[in-house]
Write a protein that holds these residues in place. Structure first.
Motif, PDB file in Angstrom:
ATOM      1  N   SER A  64     -54.811 -35.669  38.083  1.00 61.67           N
ATOM      2  CA  SER A  64     -55.216 -36.923  36.638  1.00 61.67           C
ATOM      3  C   SER A  64     -53.293 -37.552  36.915  1.00 61.67           C
ATOM      4  N   ARG A  65     -53.602 -38.780  36.922  1.00 61.79           N
ATOM      5  CA  ARG A  65     -52.414 -40.103  37.434  1.00 61.79           C
ATOM      6  C   ARG A  65     -52.045 -39.698  36.107  1.00 61.79           C
ATOM      7  N   LYS A  66     -52.227 -40.388  34.881  1.00 58.66           N
ATOM      8  CA  LYS A  66     -51.784 -40.281  33.341  1.00 58.66           C
ATOM      9  C   LYS A  66     -51.331 -38.453  33.091  1.00 58.66           C
ATOM     10  N   ALA A  67     -51.990 -37.716  33.393  1.00 55.57           N
ATOM     11  CA  ALA A  67     -51.482 -37.180  32.586  1.00 55.57           C
ATOM     12  C   ALA A  67     -50.606 -36.274  33.565  1.00 55.57           C
ATOM     13  N   ALA A  68     -50.284 -36.412  35.235  1.00 51.08           N
ATOM     14  CA  ALA A  68     -49.083 -36.341  35.903  1.00 51.08           C
ATOM     15  C   ALA A  68     -47.617 -36.682  35.028  1.00 51.08           C
ATOM     16  N   VAL A  69     -47.633 -38.299  35.135  1.00 54.94           N
ATOM     17  CA  VAL A  69     -46.832 -39.157  34.424  1.00 54.94           C
ATOM     18  C   VAL A  69     -46.707 -38.623  33.790  1.00 54.94           C
ATOM     19  N   GLU A  70     -47.284 -38.486  32.454  1.00 53.40           N
ATOM     20  CA  GLU A  70     -47.023 -37.901  30.614  1.00 53.40           C
ATOM     21  C   GLU A  70     -46.256 -36.865  31.035  1.00 53.40           C
ATOM     22  N   PHE A  71     -46.586 -35.655  32.081  1.00 56.88           N
ATOM     23  CA  PHE A  71     -45.886 -34.098  32.512  1.00 56.88           C
ATOM     24  C   PHE A  71     -44.355 -34.771  32.279  1.00 56.88           C
ATOM     25  N   PHE A  72     -44.608 -35.113  33.631  1.00 57.44           N
ATOM     26  CA  PHE A  72     -42.836 -34.750  34.274  1.00 57.44           C
ATOM     27  C   PHE A  72     -41.924 -35.344  33.329  1.00 57.44           C
ATOM     28  N   THR A  73     -42.636 -36.799  32.868  1.00 54.77           N
ATOM     29  CA  THR A  73     -41.628 -37.913  32.179  1.00 54.77           C
ATOM     30  C   THR A  73     -41.393 -36.879  30.856  1.00 54.77           C
ATOM     31  N   ALA A  74     -42.058 -36.703  30.316  1.00 54.94           N
ATOM     32  CA  ALA A  74     -41.777 -35.979  28.851  1.00 54.94           C
ATOM     33  C   ALA A  74     -41.089 -34.891  29.051  1.00 54.94           C
ATOM     34  N   ALA A  75     -41.238 -33.649  30.179  1.00 56.17           N
ATOM     35  CA  ALA A  75     -40.570 -32.868  30.574  1.00 56.17           C
ATOM     36  C   ALA A  75     -38.838 -33.517  30.958  1.00 56.17           C
ATOM     37  N   ALA A  76     -39.394 -34.329  31.499  1.00 52.05           N
ATOM     38  CA  ALA A  76     -37.557 -34.265  31.747  1.00 52.05           C
ATOM     39  C   ALA A  76     -36.401 -35.242  31.011  1.00 52.05           C
ATOM     40  N   ARG A  77     -37.223 -35.959  30.104  1.00 50.72           N
ATOM     41  CA  ARG A  77     -36.615 -36.379  28.991  1.00 50.72           C
ATOM     42  C   ARG A  77     -35.945 -35.420  28.094  1.00 50.72           C
ATOM     43  N   ARG A  78     -37.052 -35.017  27.534  1.00 52.76           N
ATOM     44  CA  ARG A  78     -36.642 -33.189  26.932  1.00 52.76           C
ATOM     45  C   ARG A  78     -35.207 -32.594  27.805  1.00 52.76           C
ATOM     46  N   ALA A  79     -35.344 -32.256  29.003  1.00 52.69           N
ATOM     47  CA  ALA A  79     -34.611 -30.905  30.041  1.00 52.69           C
ATOM     48  C   ALA A  79     -32.934 -31.819  29.853  1.00 52.69           C
ATOM     49  N   VAL A  80     -33.191 -33.303  30.515  1.00 51.62           N
ATOM     50  CA  VAL A  80     -31.878 -34.838  29.882  1.00 51.62           C
ATOM     51  C   VAL A  80     -31.459 -33.817  28.594  1.00 51.62           C
ATOM     52  N   ALA A  81     -31.722 -34.032  27.528  1.00 50.86           N
ATOM     53  CA  ALA A  81     -31.330 -34.474  26.471  1.00 50.86           C
ATOM     54  C   ALA A  81     -30.580 -33.210  26.372  1.00 50.86           C
ATOM     55  N   ALA A  82     -31.801 -31.948  26.843  1.00 47.97           N
ATOM     56  CA  ALA A  82     -31.112 -30.637  25.822  1.00 47.97           C
ATOM     57  C   ALA A  82     -29.462 -29.986  27.228  1.00 47.97           C
ATOM     58  N   ALA A  83     -29.814 -30.663  28.111  1.00 46.26           N
ATOM     59  CA  ALA A  83     -28.620 -31.097  29.270  1.00 46.26           C
ATOM     60  C   ALA A  83     -27.246 -31.150  28.877  1.00 46.26           C
ATOM     61  N   GLU A  84     -27.982 -32.644  27.858  1.00 48.02           N
ATOM     62  CA  GLU A  84     -26.399 -33.283  28.064  1.00 48.02           C
ATOM     63  C   GLU A  84     -25.619 -32.682  26.251  1.00 48.02           C
ATOM     64  N   ALA A  85     -26.924 -31.930  25.373  1.00 47.61           N
ATOM     65  CA  ALA A  85     -26.403 -31.689  24.519  1.00 47.61           C
ATOM     66  C   ALA A  85     -25.349 -30.381  24.740  1.00 47.61           C
ATOM     67  N   ALA A  86     -25.913 -29.216  25.813  1.00 43.92           N
ATOM     68  CA  ALA A  86     -25.077 -28.625  26.028  1.00 43.92           C
ATOM     69  C   ALA A  86     -24.241 -28.378  26.828  1.00 43.92           C
ATOM     70  N   GLY A  87     -23.628 -29.875  27.430  1.00 39.40           N
ATOM     71  CA  GLY A  87     -22.527 -29.445  28.545  1.00 39.40           C
ATOM     72  C   GLY A  87     -22.617 -29.315  29.967  1.00 39.40           C
ATOM     73  N   VAL A  88     -24.208 -29.430  30.034  1.00 31.13           N
ATOM     74  CA  VAL A  88     -24.428 -28.537  31.466  1.00 31.13           C
ATOM     75  C   VAL A  88     -23.474 -29.700  32.376  1.00 31.13           C
ATOM     76  N   GLY A  89     -23.579 -28.645  33.430  1.00 29.24           N
ATOM     77  CA  GLY A  89     -22.192 -29.973  34.861  1.00 29.24           C
ATOM     78  C   GLY A  89     -22.653 -30.370  35.794  1.00 29.24           C
ATOM     79  N   HIS A  90     -24.212 -29.547  35.637  1.00 27.53           N
ATOM     80  CA  HIS A  90     -24.467 -30.574  37.053  1.00 27.53           C
ATOM     81  C   HIS A  90     -26.538 -29.880  37.323  1.00 27.53           C
ATOM     82  N   VAL A  91     -27.249 -30.631  37.615  1.00 28.14           N
ATOM     83  CA  VAL A  91     -29.127 -30.800  37.632  1.00 28.14           C
ATOM     84  C   VAL A  91     -29.174 -31.007  39.339  1.00 28.14           C
ATOM     85  N   VAL A  92     -29.902 -29.866  39.063  1.00 30.81           N
ATOM     86  CA  VAL A  92     -30.719 -29.592  40.720  1.00 30.81           C
ATOM     87  C   VAL A  92     -31.965 -29.810  40.337  1.00 30.81           C
TER      88      VAL A  92
END
Length: 249
Positions: A64-92
């Motif tokens: 499903s396009r809708k399910a895939a876009v929603e999942f990957f977008t939400a996951a990336a946004r959460r991960a970015v926020a957590a990485a920024e808050a934790a001061g992570v120096g590199h994301v792969v």
């Protein structure tokens, strides 16, 4: 280094996590089974605390396009926020070769999700390395179960240039150990195969009584070339038939 692997108990995440542990790194295998839900954010801040690097090997099984876009977008946004808050120096970030090309992201809903995943990370202020690979050999096994009715598996009639999953894992580890500074790394296998051909080969090798029917894909040129990388891409020399023989064990 302390490294968080999102999707760390999945097919690729577990390979990457094991390789990093063997090198002596401290690894957090973050997944729902270990109490971390990237979509809701539960456990993510705790897992990311003190991390030097975050590796995103997340996946979702959907067409499903809708399910895939929603999942990957939400996951990336959460991960970015957590990485920024934790001061992570590199994301792969694990991605797919050429997935952001308009004709590729339009071809399948899953690709649209992966394109959104990659672009969400790229839009952040974090030092990001995107590791794009072609389809892994193991996708041939999934073809036999993803769209199946009784003994018949319906497989899209497209040409791929698949790569060994271990080669993909090795490249992800290379990106982690190399540190920030490289925006993109890409990898393909040495040969072209059609998806139905790959599925039939796995069915024969493993003795499955599955009939594979090729499903026409829109656009003859895209079927032949749309998912094949351009010249100059790095290649791993391990062949599909060699991997097939390993299924006998």
């Amino acid at each position: 280094m302390r490294i968080v692997v999102l999707g760390g108990t999945g097919e690729m995440g577990s390979r990457v996590a094991s390789r990093l542990e063997q090198r002596g790194h401290g690894v957090v295998r973050a997944s729902r089974t270990t109490g971390v839900d990237v979509v809701t954010g539960v456990g993510l801040s705790e897992a990311s605390a003190g991390a030097d690097t975050l590796v995103d090997c997340l996946n979702v099984t959907t067409m499903s396009r809708k399910a895939a876009v929603e999942f990957f977008t939400a996951a990336a946004r959460r991960a970015v926020a957590a990485a920024e808050a934790a001061g992570v120096g590199h994301v792969v970030v694990l991605s797919i070769v050429d997935v952001t090309r308009p004709e590729v992201r339009r071809s399948l809903g899953y690709y649209a999700g992966k394109a959104a995943h990659e672009e969400t990370y790229a839009a952040s202020a974090l030092p990001v390395t995107v590791v794009g690979t072609t389809a892994w050999f193991t996708l041939a096994e999934q073809f036999l179960t993803q769209a199946r009715v009784g003994p018949v598996a319906f497989v899209p009639d497209v040409t791929l240039q698949p790569v060994h999953p271990d080669a993909a894992a090795d490249l992800l580890v290379e990106a982690v150990v190399g540190g920030p500074g490289t925006a993109r790394m890409e990898l393909a296998g040495p040969e072209r195969h059609t998806a139905p051909e790959m599925a039939r080969a796995v069915a024969t090798e493993t003795g499955r009584r599955t009939r594979v029917l090729a499903v026409p894909f829109p656009g003859r040129r895209f079927r032949k070339e749309g998912l094949v990388p351009g010249s100059g891409i790095r290649q791993d020399e391990r062949r599909f038939d060699e991997w097939l023989r390993s299924l006998r064990r």
